[in-house]
Design a protein around this motif. Structure first.
Motif, PDB file in Angstrom:
ATOM      1  N   GLN A  85      54.760  17.128  61.528  1.00  0.00           N
ATOM      2  CA  GLN A  85      56.209  17.724  61.629  1.00  0.00           C
ATOM      3  C   GLN A  85      56.575  17.583  63.394  1.00  0.00           C
ATOM      4  OE1 GLN A  85      54.238  20.104  60.294  1.00  0.00           O
ATOM      5  NE2 GLN A  85      55.452  21.873  59.758  1.00  0.00           N
ATOM      6  N   PHE A  86      55.233  17.699  63.470  1.00  0.00           N
ATOM      7  CA  PHE A  86      55.814  18.274  65.292  1.00  0.00           C
ATOM      8  C   PHE A  86      55.161  16.992  66.851  1.00  0.00           C
ATOM      9  CE2 PHE A  86      56.492  22.387  63.325  1.00  0.00           C
ATOM     10  CZ  PHE A  86      57.324  22.716  63.441  1.00  0.00           C
ATOM     11  N   GLU A  87      55.949  17.079  66.691  1.00  0.00           N
ATOM     12  CA  GLU A  87      54.898  16.459  68.236  1.00  0.00           C
ATOM     13  C   GLU A  87      54.593  17.223  69.246  1.00  0.00           C
ATOM     14  OE1 GLU A  87      57.491  13.440  70.805  1.00  0.00           O
ATOM     15  OE2 GLU A  87      58.337  12.788  68.917  1.00  0.00           O
ATOM     16  N   ARG A 128      59.193  20.061  80.267  1.00  0.00           N
ATOM     17  CA  ARG A 128      60.660  20.086  79.813  1.00  0.00           C
ATOM     18  C   ARG A 128      61.055  18.137  78.974  1.00  0.00           C
ATOM     19  NH1 ARG A 128      62.475  23.139  84.644  1.00  0.00           N
ATOM     20  NH2 ARG A 128      62.644  25.736  83.851  1.00  0.00           N
ATOM     21  N   SER A 129      60.164  17.165  80.009  1.00  0.00           N
ATOM     22  CA  SER A 129      60.469  15.841  80.090  1.00  0.00           C
ATOM     23  C   SER A 129      60.226  15.303  78.327  1.00  0.00           C
ATOM     24  CB  SER A 129      59.953  15.253  80.693  1.00  0.00           C
ATOM     25  OG  SER A 129      57.791  15.410  80.399  1.00  0.00           O
ATOM     26  N   VAL A 130      59.379  16.398  77.375  1.00  0.00           N
ATOM     27  CA  VAL A 130      59.280  15.585  76.522  1.00  0.00           C
ATOM     28  C   VAL A 130      60.257  16.513  75.158  1.00  0.00           C
ATOM     29  CG1 VAL A 130      57.503  16.321  73.820  1.00  0.00           C
ATOM     30  CG2 VAL A 130      56.569  15.631  77.121  1.00  0.00           C
ATOM     31  N   ASN A 131      61.054  15.564  74.926  1.00  0.00           N
ATOM     32  CA  ASN A 131      61.594  15.967  73.528  1.00  0.00           C
ATOM     33  C   ASN A 131      62.175  15.530  72.545  1.00  0.00           C
ATOM     34  OD1 ASN A 131      64.139  17.885  75.865  1.00  0.00           O
ATOM     35  ND2 ASN A 131      63.513  15.750  76.858  1.00  0.00           N
ATOM     36  N   PRO A 132      61.497  15.848  71.924  1.00  0.00           N
ATOM     37  CA  PRO A 132      61.694  15.329  70.136  1.00  0.00           C
ATOM     38  C   PRO A 132      62.255  15.371  69.552  1.00  0.00           C
ATOM     39  CG  PRO A 132      59.767  17.271  70.482  1.00  0.00           C
ATOM     40  CD  PRO A 132      60.682  17.140  71.584  1.00  0.00           C
ATOM     41  N   PRO A 133      62.768  14.653  68.300  1.00  0.00           N
ATOM     42  CA  PRO A 133      63.747  14.722  67.392  1.00  0.00           C
ATOM     43  C   PRO A 133      64.517  16.402  67.479  1.00  0.00           C
ATOM     44  CG  PRO A 133      62.898  12.946  67.226  1.00  0.00           C
ATOM     45  CD  PRO A 133      62.112  13.385  67.878  1.00  0.00           C
ATOM     46  N   THR A 140      59.000   3.961  71.273  1.00  0.00           N
ATOM     47  CA  THR A 140      59.802   5.821  70.845  1.00  0.00           C
ATOM     48  C   THR A 140      60.972   5.590  72.042  1.00  0.00           C
ATOM     49  OG1 THR A 140      58.899   6.904  73.068  1.00  0.00           O
ATOM     50  CG2 THR A 140      57.517   6.031  70.493  1.00  0.00           C
ATOM     51  N   GLY A 141      61.372   4.794  72.774  1.00  0.00           N
ATOM     52  CA  GLY A 141      62.522   5.444  73.667  1.00  0.00           C
ATOM     53  C   GLY A 141      62.635   6.197  74.870  1.00  0.00           C
TER      54      GLY A 141
END
Length: 750
Positions: free
Chosen positions: A67-69, A17-22, A727-728
């Motif tokens: 296109q995906f992290e 859950r901690s990974v929230n790509p754009p 990366t914020g």
């Protein structure tokens, strides 16, 4: 109550859950071993619900998805680090970015390798999870290393075999220490550590003192010095081999590993003044050689002993469908089954009564049933066939109905009431009336002579009788074998008890073995069941630990020890459960705060734990209002124990765990990382034909992989969490300033 299953599940979900790509969607990359750990607590649906669009194996060929992290959840092996680097090397960009989560702590060397590689610009963050253990129950864990029984107790064939086998054992112990440390870190515990130190036998197996493994003897004349200091380091090193017991070696390894982690993470453990500091008790199978032989009559222990349950979780049975036909069905037995968790530690008679009462209540509440209800297991079976609309409940009740019926059928057919009574008299040294048994031989011989008694049961009875007698004359042993018509492998199983520190043959002048740790009748023993009088020695150990009377000469501390007990202190105010993981307090949501503040005791049994020992940890802990967790190299049944004893002299050759045995051992001692890499080695899939790859798309700003705190611990126990600062995304930072700076949601700030 704390649950290892809930803790692991929460940790994995929070990492994903901690990974929230754009772009919202992400890819999960796993290896064979990390995928198995994920599957132990999560279903694929649970993972896909967290905006995961694809789950890929790092060992297979994967088409680039720039296109995906990607979220990598991997074992901390050299091989996996090389694979991650390869995903972004030589002009290749596998994903838009990589978020690395390692199941174990990543070693300093491997961290530097990935941080200085071509993959560095694409790395968004790195975190060690410390989740490399198997939570087989809420309060039980396993290393799934059944071969360790042979590593610990198999005697080397000759002097030349001592060193390689000892090196192999110490490699396994170092690995076990790493896993136990994982448990402690996950639970936010920096425990006092105690270990079992036998007084009635020397070290066993490859740890037995031998000229090839012990330090050279001191120089001539040094023995005249009496003080330990005056004798010098040479004499102390020479004599230390006499005390190299496996529990001691493992305890010191765990202490060293936790100390290194604490040095790199000074705030470990997170302060929780309301909970007393925990205690870790490390022992091995030789402490109690009675419990693995006994027939147990509580539901879980009895079922695993008598039924073909695979690894304590998989059971195949006949299930009656809605149309009345029977089909083979494989059930998974786990803590997810509330019926199982409620009755598994009950005596079989109580479990059956509880099962029927729950079934009758279910019929009344849901099926509109009117009548007398099920009065027997057969009644229950007939009524279940008429409930096609309640599929889940039918399957659950059918499973336990089948298991209970099968157990009771074997109980009667194999004459277990008679066998169990002889076993209990041998194990406790007392009859059901509390007197010394004087007719054991007369009771045993008919059982041994009978062709209706299975040989495995004869082996168990004879092994318990020999332990009761502290060894028997060779002629008596020969007669017992003759009465029982034991095969040579069955005889080997009994004779192999000598490798667990027991006396099997006794001469006329031999005195009784002086054991400091002896069975005693527990004050809480349930006298309602004559066939369940014996409680594992671990019960006495835990009771003494809770009462602060556990003998320090048998269970010394490694380093720190608690202050002497004083008058009862007032109950500490309750608070939420915390741990080294910022998410751990979420795992306890919905539980009472009183349960969250219970003192914890962790037990580790090297060489296998029994289901009776697992049961006692729950029951004794509940009585003392403490949380007791038990772990081992593996969970074992009496049948498995006897089978392993048959080939103990052969270094495990022909066993289920190690069909080819221990082997000759390595010519050199492997480093912890080398052992780890070998254990979790996986083969890459064949490389497809090369295709033109897209040019790398470098992130703007020249992102750098920065550690919020560079640990100095070796072998991956530094507990690092790092993130790509541009990366914020944030990290679990070590300073308040960094916490404030990265306060908003990020990769590692939960």
């Amino acid at each position: 109550m704390s649950s290892l299953i809930t803790a692991m599940r929460t940790q994995f979900l929070e990492a994903i859950r901690s990974v929230n790509p754009p772009g919202k969607w992400k890819i999960l990359v796993v290896d064979e071993h990390s995928q198995a750990l994920l599957s132990a607590t999560l279903k694929q649906f649970d993972i896909l619900e967290e905006n995961v669009t694809l789950i890929e194996s790092i060992t297979t060929h994967r088409d680039p998805q720039p296109q995906f992290e990607a979220v990598y959840i991997l074992m901390a092996t050299t091989q996996n680090v090389d694979r991650v680097i390869r995903d972004f090397a030589d002009g290749r960009q596998q994903y838009a970015g990589a978020h690395l989560f390692f199941i174990d702590g990543l070693s300093e060397q491997l961290f530097e390798k990935v941080a200085s590689s071509a993959a560095e610009p694409y790395l968004k963050g790195l975190k060690d999870l410390y989740l490399n253990f198997w939570p087989i129950e809420s309060q039980a864990f396993s290393l799934k290393m059944p071969g360790s029984f042979f590593s610990l107790f198999s005697p080397p064939r000759n002097d030349n075999a001592f060193k390689p086998l000892r090196d192999h054992l110490e490699e396994e112990l170092q690995y076990a220490a790493r896993i136990i440390s994982n448990i402690c870190i996950t639970m936010n515990e920096y425990p006092f550590i105690r270990y079992y130190l036998p007084t009635h036998h020397t070290p066993l197996g490859p740890l037995k003192p031998n000229a090839t493994t012990r330090a050279p003897p001191p120089a001539e004349g040094s023995s005249r010095w009496r003080t330990n200091l005056a004798r010098g380091a040479e004499a102390r090193a020479y004599e230390s081999a006499d005390g190299d017991y496996p529990a001691k070696l493992l305890a010191f390894m765990v202490q060293q590993t936790l100390d290194e982690y604490k040095k790199a993470n000074p705030d470990f453990p997170k302060s929780d003044s309301s909970r007393p500091r925990s205690t870790l008790i490390i022992t091995d199978r030789s402490m109690d050689t009675v419990a693995p032989f006994l027939h147990e009559f509580t539901y879980q222990a009895m079922a695993n002993d008598l039924l073909p349950i695979e690894d304590g979780t998989k059971y195949m049975y006949k299930f009656q469908t809605a149309v009345g036909a029977y089909e083979d069905k494989t059930a998974t037995i786990s803590d997810a089954d509330s019926t199982w968790t409620e009755i598994r530690h009950m005596h079989m008679a109580e479990a059956i009564n509880k099962l029927m009462a729950d079934f009758n209540q279910f019929m009344t509440d849901n099926a509109g049933f009117k009548g007398d209800g099920a009065a027997s297991l057969n009644d229950m079976k007939d009524m279940l066939a008429n409930l096609p609309q309640y599929q889940e409940q039918r399957e659950r009740f059918s499973l336990h109905l089948n298991m209970a019926q099968e157990c009771m059928g074997i109980f009667e057919k194999d004459k277990l009431p008679i066998i169990g009574n002889v076993e209990q008299n041998c194990a406790t040294g007392l009859t059901a009336e509390g007197k010394t048994p004087k007719t054991l031989v007369e009771e045993m011989v008919p059982l041994l002579d009978s062709r209706d008694t299975h040989n495995s049961n004869k082996v168990r009875v004879i092994a318990l009788y020999i332990q009761f007698r502290d060894g028997v004359p060779e002629e008596d042993k020969r007669r017992l074998y003759q009465h029982a018509r034991l095969s040579l492998p069955d005889q080997d199983a009994v004779n192999a008890l000598v490798h667990l520190g027991l006396r099997v043959s006794r001469g006329p002048g031999d005195k009784d073995t002086k054991k400091k740790l002896k069975y005693r009748v527990s004050k809480d023993t349930n006298d309602d069941y004559d066939l369940s009088r014996y409680k594992p020695l671990l019960t006495n150990v835990l009771e003494d630990q809770f009462a602060s009377r556990l003998d320090p000469t048998i269970f010394p501390y490694v380093k720190d020890q608690p202050p002497p007990p004083s008058v009862a202190a007032p109950v500490a105010p309750t608070s939420s459960l915390r741990s080294a993981r910022p998410v751990w307090h979420r795992a306890g949501a919905g539980r009472s705060t009183n349960a969250d503040n219970k003192e914890r005791v962790l037990v580790f049994v090297a060489g296998g734990m029994t289901y009776s020992e697992m049961r006692e940890c729950y029951l004794v802990g509940k009585k003392a209002n403490k949380d007791v967790f038990i772990g081992s190299t593996h969970a074992m049944t009496p049948r498995q124990f006897v089978d392993d004893l048959k080939v103990l002299d052969l270094n495990g050759v022909g066993s289920r765990a190690l069909p080819n045995g221990l082997g000759p051992g390595s010519s050199h001692r492997k480093s912890p990382q080398e052992y780890y890499d070998q254990k979790y080695f996986t083969q890459d899939a064949p490389t497809p034909r090369p295709t033109a790859s897209a040019p790398p798309q470098h992130s703007k700003g020249g992102n750098k992989l920065v550690s919020s705190s560079r640990p100095s611990a070796t072998d991956g126990m530094g507990g690092r969490t790092v993130s790509n600062t541009s990366t914020g995304t944030g990290s679990v930072s070590f300073t308040e300033r960094e916490k404030e700076k990265k306060k908003k949601r990020g990769l590692f700030h939960f």
